[in-house]
Design an enzyme around this catalytic site. Structure first.
Site, mmCIF file in Angstrom:
data_model
loop_
_atom_site.group_PDB
_atom_site.id
_atom_site.type_symbol
_atom_site.label_atom_id
_atom_site.label_comp_id
_atom_site.label_asym_id
_atom_site.label_seq_id
_atom_site.Cartn_x
_atom_site.Cartn_y
_atom_site.Cartn_z
ATOM 1 N N GLY A 12 5.892 82.955 14.755
ATOM 2 C CA GLY A 12 5.315 81.415 15.453
ATOM 3 C C GLY A 12 4.114 81.226 16.047
ATOM 4 O O GLY A 12 3.527 80.969 15.476
ATOM 5 N N ASN A 13 3.042 82.484 16.074
ATOM 6 C CA ASN A 13 1.641 82.549 16.147
ATOM 7 C C ASN A 13 0.982 81.948 14.717
ATOM 8 O O ASN A 13 -0.021 81.859 14.918
ATOM 9 C CB ASN A 13 1.315 83.912 16.424
ATOM 10 C CG ASN A 13 1.914 85.014 15.606
ATOM 11 O OD1 ASN A 13 2.366 85.136 15.660
ATOM 12 N ND2 ASN A 13 0.495 86.226 15.947
ATOM 13 N N LYS A 123 21.895 79.964 20.487
ATOM 14 C CA LYS A 123 20.585 79.406 20.537
ATOM 15 C C LYS A 123 20.599 78.128 21.134
ATOM 16 O O LYS A 123 20.743 77.646 20.393
ATOM 17 C CB LYS A 123 19.918 79.928 18.859
ATOM 18 C CG LYS A 123 19.759 81.433 18.488
ATOM 19 C CD LYS A 123 18.374 80.760 18.032
ATOM 20 C CE LYS A 123 17.735 82.564 17.179
ATOM 21 N NZ LYS A 123 16.290 82.549 18.490
ATOM 22 N N LYS A 207 14.780 84.756 11.602
ATOM 23 C CA LYS A 207 14.280 85.373 10.868
ATOM 24 C C LYS A 207 13.354 86.339 10.357
ATOM 25 O O LYS A 207 13.392 87.251 9.391
ATOM 26 C CB LYS A 207 13.029 84.524 10.759
ATOM 27 C CG LYS A 207 11.736 84.913 12.468
ATOM 28 C CD LYS A 207 10.796 85.284 11.289
ATOM 29 C CE LYS A 207 9.074 86.264 12.530
ATOM 30 N NZ LYS A 207 10.071 86.497 13.899
ATOM 31 N N LYS A 269 13.578 92.225 15.604
ATOM 32 C CA LYS A 269 12.892 92.856 14.832
ATOM 33 C C LYS A 269 13.022 94.613 14.517
ATOM 34 O O LYS A 269 12.382 94.769 13.564
ATOM 35 C CB LYS A 269 11.078 92.787 15.019
ATOM 36 C CG LYS A 269 10.939 91.471 15.538
ATOM 37 C CD LYS A 269 8.949 91.350 15.734
ATOM 38 C CE LYS A 269 9.100 89.701 16.373
ATOM 39 N NZ LYS A 269 9.812 88.763 16.119
HETATM 40 P P1 ADP Z 1 7.850 86.090 16.759
HETATM 41 O O1 ADP Z 1 7.704 84.190 16.917
HETATM 42 O O2 ADP Z 1 6.643 86.581 15.968
HETATM 43 O O3 ADP Z 1 8.950 86.201 16.326
HETATM 44 P P2 ADP Z 1 8.407 87.188 18.898
HETATM 45 O O4 ADP Z 1 7.561 86.105 20.410
HETATM 46 O O5 ADP Z 1 9.614 86.617 18.989
HETATM 47 O O6 ADP Z 1 7.742 86.252 17.937
HETATM 48 O O7 ADP Z 1 8.580 88.666 19.233
HETATM 49 C C1 ADP Z 1 7.085 89.305 19.459
HETATM 50 C C2 ADP Z 1 7.183 89.222 21.160
HETATM 51 O O8 ADP Z 1 8.003 90.118 22.131
HETATM 52 C C3 ADP Z 1 5.516 89.581 21.697
HETATM 53 O O9 ADP Z 1 4.460 89.023 21.712
HETATM 54 C C4 ADP Z 1 5.600 90.482 23.539
HETATM 55 O O10 ADP Z 1 5.911 89.322 23.867
HETATM 56 C C5 ADP Z 1 7.365 90.853 22.781
HETATM 57 N N1 ADP Z 1 8.363 92.089 22.939
HETATM 58 C C6 ADP Z 1 9.356 92.254 23.757
HETATM 59 N N2 ADP Z 1 9.766 93.334 23.740
HETATM 60 C C7 ADP Z 1 8.048 94.043 23.887
HETATM 61 C C8 ADP Z 1 8.278 95.353 23.432
HETATM 62 N N3 ADP Z 1 8.925 96.109 23.237
HETATM 63 N N4 ADP Z 1 7.327 95.825 22.619
HETATM 64 C C9 ADP Z 1 6.342 95.020 22.360
HETATM 65 N N5 ADP Z 1 6.435 93.782 22.166
HETATM 66 C C10 ADP Z 1 7.329 93.289 23.020
HETATM 67 MG MG MG Z 2 10.599 85.487 17.005
#
Ligand code: ADP
Ligand code: MG
Length: 307
Positions: A12-13, A123, A207, A269
């Protein structure tokens, strides 16, 4: 020429929260992507669409125009995100004297209509409603409405697992020709197979999972998930937080079992990376930030998962 194939999933970023913000932000997003292309990797690009598809869905729910089914909202989001991304990448390539063609494929991802997720929509999508409004929508349209963390009621849709990419042969052809493809946007438009027909379903495919399946089907060498953090951590946010570097599938699976990764953000992820790394010998997966993509590939940072 035997370039290694890299499926890059943007978080998303990389895109922001409005069309204007996105158009600006993708200029920066294009830089690390083109770094990878310039370094000689064959890049296949995937991306999220949470805020974007939400915006489209809300706009069509305002009652001014006829409603828009959710799969169509997903298709629209792929179109305008792809439009911005392909132009930003094209421009960045040309600024460096590179001339690879770049195109977005409207991509459908096949799910199983018997996926257990269909019995448990989870969701949230769309606007926040009061209890009364939510009851009305549920009755009128048959939507499942759920209370969302004290902020009101929202429509929820299932999140089934991706099985296959409908446009895979087209993607393969373009990739083999050295072209840059943007695909499985927002996890792909979810469809189920009905004889000769692909039928869109109101659902959201994660995704990161869709990117993993794409990477497997393309026989890619690397799956890279770019997000807001440089690495995944265990004991995330706690005093004994530990950022993970090179790590084996076995070790990662233990950490997953121990509950170190939050569902809805990092868990998907990590799971996608583990699944891809297991899919064939030599497959590697990386979680890192957009800015660190190149350093991550070069082994200098990020969480790198392999067998
Ligand atoms: P994206 O849009 O890239 O999918 P998300 O917000 O869904 O991003 O997921 C990324 C976020 O997950 C990170 O910014 C962090 O705040 C969070 N996060 C949750 N658990 C963890 C973890 N164990 N290690 C690192 N980040 C984590
Ligand atoms: Mg995400």
């Amino acid at each position: 020429m035997n370039k290694d194939k890299i499926v890059v999933a943007l978080g998303g970023n990389a895109l922001g929260n409005s069309a204007e913000e996105q158009k600006e932000l993708v200029k920066q997003t294009a830089v690390p992507i083109v770094d990878l292309i310039e370094a000689g990797h064959q890049v296949i690009l995937a991306h999220g669409n949470g805020p974007q598809v939400g915006m489209i869905n809300n706009a069509f729910s305002a009652g001014v125009t006829p409603g828009m089914p959710f799969p169509e909202c997903g298709a629209m989001s792929q179109g305008y995100i792809g439009y911005h991304l392909q132009n930003a990448i094209r421009e960045e390539l040309r600024n460096r004297g590179l001339e690879h063609p770049v195109a977005t494929i409207v991509t459908q991802v096949v799910v199983d209509e018997n996926d257990p997720a269909f019995n448990d929509p989870s969701k949230p999508i769309g606007a926040f409603l009061s209890k009364e409004e939510a009851d009305e929508v549920a009755k009128e349209k048959g939507y499942t409405m759920k209370e969302d963390a004290g902020r009101g009621y929202r429509r929820v849709v299932p999140s089934p697992k991706p099985i296959d990419v409908a446009e895979l042969d087209t993607i393969k052809t373009l990739v083999d020709a050295g072209q840059i493809v943007i695909t499985v946007g927002g996890g792909g438009i979810p469809v189920v197979v009905k004889d000769n027909r692909l039928e869109g379903v109101a659902a959201v495919i994660d995704k990161d999972f869709a990117s993993g399946v794409l990477a497997e089907k393309l026989d890619a060498d690397f799956l890279i998930i770019l997000t807001a953090v440089e690495k995944a951590a265990i004991n995330f946010g706690k005093e004994n937080e530990k950022w993970l570097g090179d790590i084996s599938v076995d070790e990662m699976e233990d950490y997953i079992k121990e509950g170190h990764f939050a569902k809805g953000s990092m868990l998907e992820k990590v799971e996608a990376c583990v699944k891809f790394a297991k899919s064939k010998p030599g497959s590697k997966a990386l979680i890192t930030s957009l800015e660190k993509a190149k350093d991550g590939i070069d082994g200098k940072t990020g969480t790198r998962i392999s067998l």
